[in-house]
Design a protein around this motif. Structure first.
Motif, PDB file in Angstrom:
ATOM      1  N   GLY A 105       0.689  -0.844   0.159  1.00  0.00           N
ATOM      2  CA  GLY A 105       0.111   0.030   0.031  1.00  0.00           C
ATOM      3  C   GLY A 105       0.521   1.225  -0.545  1.00  0.00           C
ATOM      4  O   GLY A 105       0.115   2.375   0.225  1.00  0.00           O
ATOM      5  N   ARG A 106       2.390   1.450  -0.314  1.00  0.00           N
ATOM      6  CA  ARG A 106       2.832   2.767  -0.485  1.00  0.00           C
ATOM      7  C   ARG A 106       3.840   1.941  -1.867  1.00  0.00           C
ATOM      8  O   ARG A 106       4.047   1.200  -2.708  1.00  0.00           O
ATOM      9  N   PRO A 107       4.205   3.599  -1.739  1.00  0.00           N
ATOM     10  CA  PRO A 107       4.107   4.083  -3.179  1.00  0.00           C
ATOM     11  C   PRO A 107       6.043   3.520  -3.142  1.00  0.00           C
ATOM     12  O   PRO A 107       6.286   3.584  -3.075  1.00  0.00           O
ATOM     13  N   CYS A 108       6.144   2.221  -4.897  1.00  0.00           N
ATOM     14  CA  CYS A 108       7.382   1.935  -5.114  1.00  0.00           C
ATOM     15  C   CYS A 108       8.125   3.199  -4.970  1.00  0.00           C
ATOM     16  O   CYS A 108       8.256   4.139  -5.564  1.00  0.00           O
ATOM     17  N   LEU A 109       9.486   2.788  -4.695  1.00  0.00           N
ATOM     18  CA  LEU A 109      10.831   3.966  -4.039  1.00  0.00           C
ATOM     19  C   LEU A 109      11.255   4.213  -5.487  1.00  0.00           C
ATOM     20  O   LEU A 109      12.011   4.994  -6.184  1.00  0.00           O
ATOM     21  N   ARG A 110      10.513   3.059  -7.139  1.00  0.00           N
ATOM     22  CA  ARG A 110      11.521   3.605  -8.279  1.00  0.00           C
ATOM     23  C   ARG A 110      10.393   4.121  -9.232  1.00  0.00           C
ATOM     24  O   ARG A 110      10.486   5.128  -9.781  1.00  0.00           O
ATOM     25  N   CYS A 111       9.155   4.167  -8.766  1.00  0.00           N
ATOM     26  CA  CYS A 111       7.802   4.149  -9.382  1.00  0.00           C
ATOM     27  C   CYS A 111       6.493   5.080  -9.504  1.00  0.00           C
ATOM     28  O   CYS A 111       5.843   5.476 -10.230  1.00  0.00           O
ATOM     29  N   GLY A 112       6.579   4.678  -8.207  1.00  0.00           N
ATOM     30  CA  GLY A 112       5.635   5.287  -6.950  1.00  0.00           C
ATOM     31  C   GLY A 112       4.309   4.233  -7.453  1.00  0.00           C
ATOM     32  O   GLY A 112       3.242   4.658  -6.632  1.00  0.00           O
ATOM     33  N   THR A 113       3.746   3.515  -8.083  1.00  0.00           N
ATOM     34  CA  THR A 113       3.374   2.142  -7.711  1.00  0.00           C
ATOM     35  C   THR A 113       2.475   2.118  -6.879  1.00  0.00           C
ATOM     36  O   THR A 113       3.722   1.583  -5.831  1.00  0.00           O
ATOM     37  N   LEU A 114       1.275   1.850  -5.931  1.00  0.00           N
ATOM     38  CA  LEU A 114       1.315   1.156  -4.915  1.00  0.00           C
ATOM     39  C   LEU A 114       1.827  -0.582  -4.227  1.00  0.00           C
ATOM     40  O   LEU A 114       1.711  -1.236  -5.460  1.00  0.00           O
ATOM     41  N   ILE A 115       2.741  -1.050  -3.768  1.00  0.00           N
ATOM     42  CA  ILE A 115       3.462  -1.957  -3.290  1.00  0.00           C
ATOM     43  C   ILE A 115       1.887  -3.294  -3.080  1.00  0.00           C
ATOM     44  O   ILE A 115       1.093  -2.779  -2.791  1.00  0.00           O
ATOM     45  N   ARG A 116       2.349  -4.183  -3.763  1.00  0.00           N
ATOM     46  CA  ARG A 116       0.980  -5.307  -3.306  1.00  0.00           C
ATOM     47  C   ARG A 116       1.714  -6.671  -2.407  1.00  0.00           C
ATOM     48  O   ARG A 116       2.879  -6.430  -2.594  1.00  0.00           O
ATOM     49  N   ARG A 117       0.827  -7.308  -1.731  1.00  0.00           N
ATOM     50  CA  ARG A 117       1.309  -8.257  -1.259  1.00  0.00           C
ATOM     51  C   ARG A 117      -0.017  -9.760  -1.311  1.00  0.00           C
ATOM     52  O   ARG A 117      -0.955  -8.909  -1.488  1.00  0.00           O
ATOM     53  N   ALA A 118       0.225 -10.922  -1.807  1.00  0.00           N
ATOM     54  CA  ALA A 118      -0.063 -11.170  -1.798  1.00  0.00           C
ATOM     55  C   ALA A 118       0.081 -12.795  -1.256  1.00  0.00           C
ATOM     56  O   ALA A 118       1.863 -13.479  -0.983  1.00  0.00           O
ATOM     57  N   GLY A 119      -0.426 -14.050  -1.261  1.00  0.00           N
ATOM     58  CA  GLY A 119      -0.077 -14.911  -0.623  1.00  0.00           C
ATOM     59  C   GLY A 119       0.478 -15.978  -1.392  1.00  0.00           C
ATOM     60  O   GLY A 119       0.248 -15.342  -2.712  1.00  0.00           O
TER      61      GLY A 119
END
Length: 263
Positions: free
Chosen positions: A231-245
């Motif tokens: 849910g935080r912005p990628c340090l490279r491109c700004g896209t929100l980081i995602r998480r999944a099992g």
């Protein structure tokens, strides 16, 4: 689960506190070995093998332990108050006149003959922080099952020993592919570069007493590119980081920077 660099540092702390000294305290609080008495024996060596800890003791004995999700070894000065959890979580105590090592919540603790160590660690692939590290063998192990997702293959300690969930996610980010990409679909040369990067990262972080850092990710309070940053912005491109099992674990990735299938 502690990763290879954390286990290596734990082994170093235990070695510095115990090796070359005679045990004056020995208390293994697991039913199978509760009557074992190691007092009077010298500790010869403490070494990590992947995520396993091997404490070698005079008389051809090895105390094998594994931290898994929340186990830990704490080292205290002799007479110092133990701090690491309530007493009922203690599984092992080894002490000499200068230091006491206390093992908390150890899910694996067994005493075996040193000559039988291969029984508990012989299945492991090359150790990223060990003298047996062989990137060529690690790459061949990984590519032996080309349809297996990259994240699962990296976590399989039979392929190479020492990578956990943090490095799995960070290595996939650095390779710019998702952890679900079949490893056989990596572009030519990427698997080899990935192994070189993995070994370099663990080497750079193995002596850190605070938090591990991925070079290039450090931005004020940021030390990793994707792990734990949902849910935080990628340090490279700004896209929100995602998480999944993924295979009973979790993976983190950036949809903007990493290509390939997702969950």
């Amino acid at each position: 689960m502690p990763e290879g660099d954390t286990v290596w540092l734990t082994a170093r702390k235990l070695h510095d506190a115990l090796a070359g000294r005679t045990l004056t305290v020995s208390d293994l609080r697991v039913p199978r070995f509760a009557t074992a008495d190691l007092t009077g024996r010298d500790v010869l060596d403490v070494r990590s093998r992947g995520k396993h800890l091997l404490t070698r003791i005079e008389g051809g004995l090895t105390l094998h332990s594994h931290l898994r999700m929340d186990g830990s070894w704490r080292v205290f000065a002799a007479g110092e108050r133990w701090r690491g959890g309530p007493g009922h979580q203690i599984r092992a105590v080894l002490g000499n006149t200068e230091h006491t090592a206390v093992g908390y919540r150890l899910p694996v603790l067994e005493l075996l003959r040193t000559q039988d160590e291969e029984r508990v660690v012989g299945h492991l692939g090359p150790d990223l922080l060990g003298p047996d590290w062989d990137p060529g063998t690690a790459v061949r192990n990984l590519l032996a099952d080309p349809v297996r997702p990259l994240g699962e293959a990296l976590l399989d300690q039979r392929n190479l020993a020492g990578i956990g969930n943090v490095y799995k996610s960070e290595l996939a980010f650095l390779a710019r592919v998702t952890p679900w990409l079949p490893i056989g679909e990596l572009p030519d040369g990427v698997a080899e570069r990935l192994m070189a990067t993995a070994q370099r990262l663990l080497e750079e972080n193995k002596n850190r007493f605070d938090r591990r850092t991925i070079p290039g990710a450090r931005r004020t309070d940021q030390h990793l590119f994707v792990y734990g940053r949902e849910g935080r912005p990628c340090l490279r491109c700004g896209t929100l980081i995602r998480r999944a099992g993924q295979d009973d674990r979790v993976s983190y990735w950036c949809p903007g920077c990493q290509s390939g299938p997702t969950t």
